[in-house]
Motif scaffolding. Structure first.
Motif, PDB file in Angstrom:
ATOM      1  N   PHE A   1     -22.874  28.650  18.697  1.00  0.00           N
ATOM      2  CA  PHE A   1     -21.539  29.172  18.437  1.00  0.00           C
ATOM      3  C   PHE A   1     -20.570  28.093  17.957  1.00  0.00           C
ATOM      4  CE2 PHE A   1     -23.454  32.191  21.345  1.00  0.00           C
ATOM      5  CZ  PHE A   1     -23.156  33.386  20.734  1.00  0.00           C
TER       6      PHE A   1
ATOM      7  N   GLY B   1     -17.392  31.124  18.402  1.00  0.00           N
ATOM      8  CA  GLY B   1     -17.552  32.273  19.277  1.00  0.00           C
ATOM      9  C   GLY B   1     -17.586  31.816  20.715  1.00  0.00           C
ATOM     10  N   ARG B   2     -17.611  32.784  21.612  1.00  0.00           N
ATOM     11  CA  ARG B   2     -17.662  32.456  23.032  1.00  0.00           C
ATOM     12  C   ARG B   2     -18.608  33.433  23.705  1.00  0.00           C
ATOM     13  NH1 ARG B   2     -12.033  32.484  25.695  1.00  0.00           N
ATOM     14  NH2 ARG B   2     -12.199  34.661  25.105  1.00  0.00           N
ATOM     15  N   PRO B   3     -19.827  32.958  24.039  1.00  0.00           N
ATOM     16  CA  PRO B   3     -20.772  33.854  24.692  1.00  0.00           C
ATOM     17  C   PRO B   3     -20.268  34.254  26.069  1.00  0.00           C
ATOM     18  CG  PRO B   3     -21.630  31.613  24.614  1.00  0.00           C
ATOM     19  CD  PRO B   3     -20.355  31.620  23.856  1.00  0.00           C
TER      20      PRO B   3
ATOM     21  N   ASP C   1     -20.701  38.098  22.290  1.00  0.00           N
ATOM     22  CA  ASP C   1     -19.723  37.108  21.829  1.00  0.00           C
ATOM     23  C   ASP C   1     -18.365  37.795  21.759  1.00  0.00           C
ATOM     24  OD1 ASP C   1     -18.134  35.328  20.399  1.00  0.00           O
ATOM     25  OD2 ASP C   1     -19.339  35.417  18.580  1.00  0.00           O
TER      26      ASP C   1
END
Length: 53
Positions: free
Chosen positions: A12, A21-23, A38
């Motif tokens: 990410f 992105g941010r899982p 995400d």
């Protein structure tokens, strides 16, 4: 339970290290693929082995 090896790193981030992105959630489906939610990219990523060898 089987031990898993991390095969996805910096998934990410761009080349400069900035987050794209941010899982927020990870789950393994019935076929063994990994689904990653995400919340920044508003997407669900499917990570699975390639079918060609």
């Amino acid at each position: 339970m089987r031990k898993l090896k991390i095969m996805v790193a910096n998934f990410f981030c761009d080349l400069d290290g900035y987050a794209l992105g941010r899982p927020m959630g990870v789950v393994v489906d019935k076929k063994g693929a990994v689904l990653v939610a995400d919340d920044v990219g508003n997407a669900v990523w499917l990570v699975a082995p390639s079918t060609t060898r």
